[in-house]
Scaffold this motif. Structure first.
Motif, PDB file in Angstrom:
ATOM      1  N   ALA A 193       1.780  -0.577  -6.702  1.00 48.22           N
ATOM      2  CA  ALA A 193       1.522  -1.190  -8.012  1.00 48.22           C
ATOM      3  C   ALA A 193       2.797  -1.731  -8.663  1.00 48.22           C
ATOM      4  O   ALA A 193       2.735  -2.585  -9.537  1.00 48.22           O
ATOM      5  CB  ALA A 193       0.876  -0.165  -8.927  1.00 48.22           C
ATOM      6  N   THR A 194       3.951  -1.207  -8.251  1.00 48.00           N
ATOM      7  CA  THR A 194       5.226  -1.694  -8.788  1.00 48.00           C
ATOM      8  C   THR A 194       6.154  -2.032  -7.628  1.00 48.00           C
ATOM      9  O   THR A 194       5.921  -1.589  -6.487  1.00 48.00           O
ATOM     10  CB  THR A 194       5.929  -0.612  -9.641  1.00 48.00           C
ATOM     11  N   ARG A 195       7.223  -2.762  -7.965  1.00 49.23           N
ATOM     12  CA  ARG A 195       8.196  -3.110  -6.929  1.00 49.23           C
ATOM     13  C   ARG A 195       8.775  -1.838  -6.299  1.00 49.23           C
ATOM     14  O   ARG A 195       8.893  -1.737  -5.070  1.00 49.23           O
ATOM     15  CB  ARG A 195       9.304  -3.954  -7.552  1.00 49.23           C
ATOM     16  N   ALA A 196       9.120  -0.853  -7.149  1.00 44.99           N
ATOM     17  CA  ALA A 196       9.716   0.387  -6.632  1.00 44.99           C
ATOM     18  C   ALA A 196       8.761   1.087  -5.669  1.00 44.99           C
ATOM     19  O   ALA A 196       9.176   1.608  -4.619  1.00 44.99           O
ATOM     20  CB  ALA A 196      10.082   1.314  -7.785  1.00 44.99           C
ATOM     21  N   GLU A 197       7.479   1.085  -6.018  1.00 40.78           N
ATOM     22  CA  GLU A 197       6.471   1.715  -5.151  1.00 40.78           C
ATOM     23  C   GLU A 197       6.359   0.959  -3.818  1.00 40.78           C
ATOM     24  O   GLU A 197       6.253   1.578  -2.752  1.00 40.78           O
ATOM     25  CB  GLU A 197       5.119   1.676  -5.866  1.00 40.78           C
ATOM     26  N   SER A 198       6.380  -0.363  -3.900  1.00 41.79           N
ATOM     27  CA  SER A 198       6.312  -1.166  -2.666  1.00 41.79           C
ATOM     28  C   SER A 198       7.493  -0.853  -1.763  1.00 41.79           C
ATOM     29  O   SER A 198       7.340  -0.702  -0.548  1.00 41.79           O
ATOM     30  CB  SER A 198       6.301  -2.665  -2.993  1.00 41.79           C
ATOM     31  N   VAL A 199       8.689  -0.753  -2.353  1.00 40.09           N
ATOM     32  CA  VAL A 199       9.886  -0.489  -1.547  1.00 40.09           C
ATOM     33  C   VAL A 199       9.792   0.906  -0.922  1.00 40.09           C
ATOM     34  O   VAL A 199      10.047   1.069   0.283  1.00 40.09           O
ATOM     35  CB  VAL A 199      11.169  -0.633  -2.401  1.00 40.09           C
ATOM     36  N   LEU A 200       9.399   1.902  -1.707  1.00 45.61           N
ATOM     37  CA  LEU A 200       9.294   3.269  -1.169  1.00 45.61           C
ATOM     38  C   LEU A 200       8.241   3.334  -0.069  1.00 45.61           C
ATOM     39  O   LEU A 200       8.490   3.887   1.010  1.00 45.61           O
ATOM     40  CB  LEU A 200       8.971   4.264  -2.291  1.00 45.61           C
ATOM     41  N   ASN A 201       7.065   2.754  -0.314  1.00 40.44           N
ATOM     42  CA  ASN A 201       6.016   2.757   0.720  1.00 40.44           C
ATOM     43  C   ASN A 201       6.513   2.085   2.001  1.00 40.44           C
ATOM     44  O   ASN A 201       6.263   2.561   3.114  1.00 40.44           O
ATOM     45  CB  ASN A 201       4.759   2.019   0.234  1.00 40.44           C
ATOM     46  N   GLY A 202       7.208   0.976   1.844  1.00 36.25           N
ATOM     47  CA  GLY A 202       7.744   0.245   3.001  1.00 36.25           C
ATOM     48  C   GLY A 202       8.762   1.075   3.758  1.00 36.25           C
ATOM     49  O   GLY A 202       8.756   1.125   4.989  1.00 36.25           O
ATOM     50  N   LEU A 203       9.638   1.742   3.009  1.00 38.93           N
ATOM     51  CA  LEU A 203      10.670   2.583   3.639  1.00 38.93           C
ATOM     52  C   LEU A 203      10.026   3.684   4.473  1.00 38.93           C
ATOM     53  O   LEU A 203      10.441   3.937   5.610  1.00 38.93           O
ATOM     54  CB  LEU A 203      11.512   3.253   2.558  1.00 38.93           C
ATOM     55  N   LEU A 204       9.006   4.335   3.897  1.00 41.55           N
ATOM     56  CA  LEU A 204       8.348   5.435   4.605  1.00 41.55           C
ATOM     57  C   LEU A 204       7.623   4.918   5.846  1.00 41.55           C
ATOM     58  O   LEU A 204       7.663   5.535   6.908  1.00 41.55           O
ATOM     59  CB  LEU A 204       7.397   6.183   3.668  1.00 41.55           C
ATOM     60  N   ALA A 205       6.974   3.761   5.727  1.00 42.12           N
ATOM     61  CA  ALA A 205       6.236   3.198   6.867  1.00 42.12           C
ATOM     62  C   ALA A 205       7.179   2.675   7.959  1.00 42.12           C
ATOM     63  O   ALA A 205       6.803   2.631   9.128  1.00 42.12           O
ATOM     64  CB  ALA A 205       5.325   2.071   6.381  1.00 42.12           C
ATOM     65  N   SER A 206       8.389   2.296   7.577  1.00 41.98           N
ATOM     66  CA  SER A 206       9.313   1.688   8.549  1.00 41.98           C
ATOM     67  C   SER A 206       9.854   2.702   9.551  1.00 41.98           C
ATOM     68  O   SER A 206      10.327   2.315  10.624  1.00 41.98           O
ATOM     69  CB  SER A 206      10.491   1.047   7.817  1.00 41.98           C
ATOM     70  N   GLU A 207       9.826   3.978   9.193  1.00 41.78           N
ATOM     71  CA  GLU A 207      10.347   5.057  10.048  1.00 41.78           C
ATOM     72  C   GLU A 207      11.787   4.820  10.476  1.00 41.78           C
ATOM     73  O   GLU A 207      12.165   5.091  11.628  1.00 41.78           O
ATOM     74  CB  GLU A 207       9.447   5.260  11.273  1.00 41.78           C
ATOM     75  N   LEU A 208      12.616   4.312   9.569  1.00 39.78           N
ATOM     76  CA  LEU A 208      14.044   4.132   9.864  1.00 39.78           C
ATOM     77  C   LEU A 208      14.721   5.496   9.921  1.00 39.78           C
ATOM     78  O   LEU A 208      14.242   6.479   9.343  1.00 39.78           O
ATOM     79  CB  LEU A 208      14.698   3.290   8.763  1.00 39.78           C
ATOM     80  N   GLU A 209      15.858   5.557  10.624  1.00 37.03           N
ATOM     81  CA  GLU A 209      16.676   6.770  10.638  1.00 37.03           C
ATOM     82  C   GLU A 209      17.348   6.914   9.269  1.00 37.03           C
ATOM     83  O   GLU A 209      17.726   5.896   8.668  1.00 37.03           O
ATOM     84  CB  GLU A 209      17.762   6.656  11.724  1.00 37.03           C
TER      85      GLU A 209
END
Ligand code: CTP
Ligand code: MG
Length: 241
Positions: A93-109
């Motif tokens: 719903a917000t930019r911050a939420e989009s970034v956090l969701n993306g980070l978690l889905a990306s499975e980066l180290e």
């Protein structure tokens, strides 16, 4: 000693990735088509930032975070970017939420660097990217592209009259990319979600991200008149193919 060596090894191995939040509507643009898909220099607006990020040899993957209900992304041909471009349909719903969701889905180290860049900043260049990475790759915290405030700043009252003039010394305007370690950024956004940029969340942890001098050409397309300026700059930069 062993732990220290391991830390240094991990740091030397850490990769650079980009994450582009693009799950907004562009309300201030006032168009039915979401801002990221508005035509700009012969392409959807988001194409330009994705092109620059995908063309950087230092960046391994470009994640683009889209709204779960986005049906437009796949109506364009992104094949030129190959597997380097990874769409994630997990925007919030917000930019911050989009970034956090993306980070978690990306499975980066956790040690990997992530460069978060607005889809709505199409005039990003390789020079901006190279400067940001060069100035921050050995930094403990990370940082952001930014420009010193140029105009005189006025504080307004509720009637739109000037209360006083703010001192603009040491005031900067934040841009993107904003570059942090993926683990640190996820932790920061989990603890502080009411922010309009990544640096604010990292600041809330008590850390001090570095300001890397950028220039006004890397502006965010927000209002309809910004499209004309962006088109002029992109044409001056040369055609992206
Ligand atoms: N963004 C996002 N998820 C949201 C809101 C914004 O991923 N829930 C993205 C936008 O798509 C954009 C970037 O964050 O690439 C910067 O936001 P902004 O320029 O404010 O875009 P919008 O939120 O779409 O525009 P507006 O605020 O005018 O509605
Ligand atoms: Mg917005």
């Amino acid at each position: 000693m062993r732990a220290n060596n391991l830390l240094i090894y991990n740091r030397a191995m850490s990769e650079f990735h980009a994450l582009v939040p693009a799950a907004g509507f562009g309300a201030r643009m006032g168009n039915e088509l979401p801002k990221q898909y508005l035509p700009l220099a012969g392409q959807p607006l988001i194409f330009h930032a994705l092109h620059t990020l995908c063309a950087s040899a230092e960046i391994a993957t470009v994640f683009v975070v889209l709204a779960p209900e986005d049906t437009l992304f796949h109506s364009y041909d992104w094949s030129r970017f190959g597997d380097k471009l990874q769409p994630l349909f997990c925007g919030g719903a917000t930019r911050a939420e989009s970034v956090l969701n993306g980070l978690l889905a990306s499975e980066l180290e956790p040690d990997d660097w992530v460069l978060v860049h607005d889809a709505a900043r199409p005039c990003l260049t390789q020079a901006h990217l190279a400067k940001l990475i060069a100035e921050l790759r050995d930094d403990e915290v990370g940082g952001i592209l930014a420009v010193p405030v140029a105009d005189t700043l006025k504080r307004a009252d509720a009637e739109g009259r000037i209360l006083h003039t703010e001192n603009r010394e040491q005031l900067w305007q934040a841009q993107t990319p904003q570059m942090f370690r993926a683990g640190l950024l996820a932790q920061a956004l989990q603890q502080c979600s009411s922010v309009t940029d990544e640096a604010s969340a990292v600041e809330a942890l008590g850390l001090r991200p570095k300001l890397v001098l950028s220039e006004s050409g890397n502006f965010k397309v927000t209002y309809p008149q910004d499209l004309l300026l962006a088109e002029l700059l992109l044409n001056q930069q040369g055609i992206r193919t």
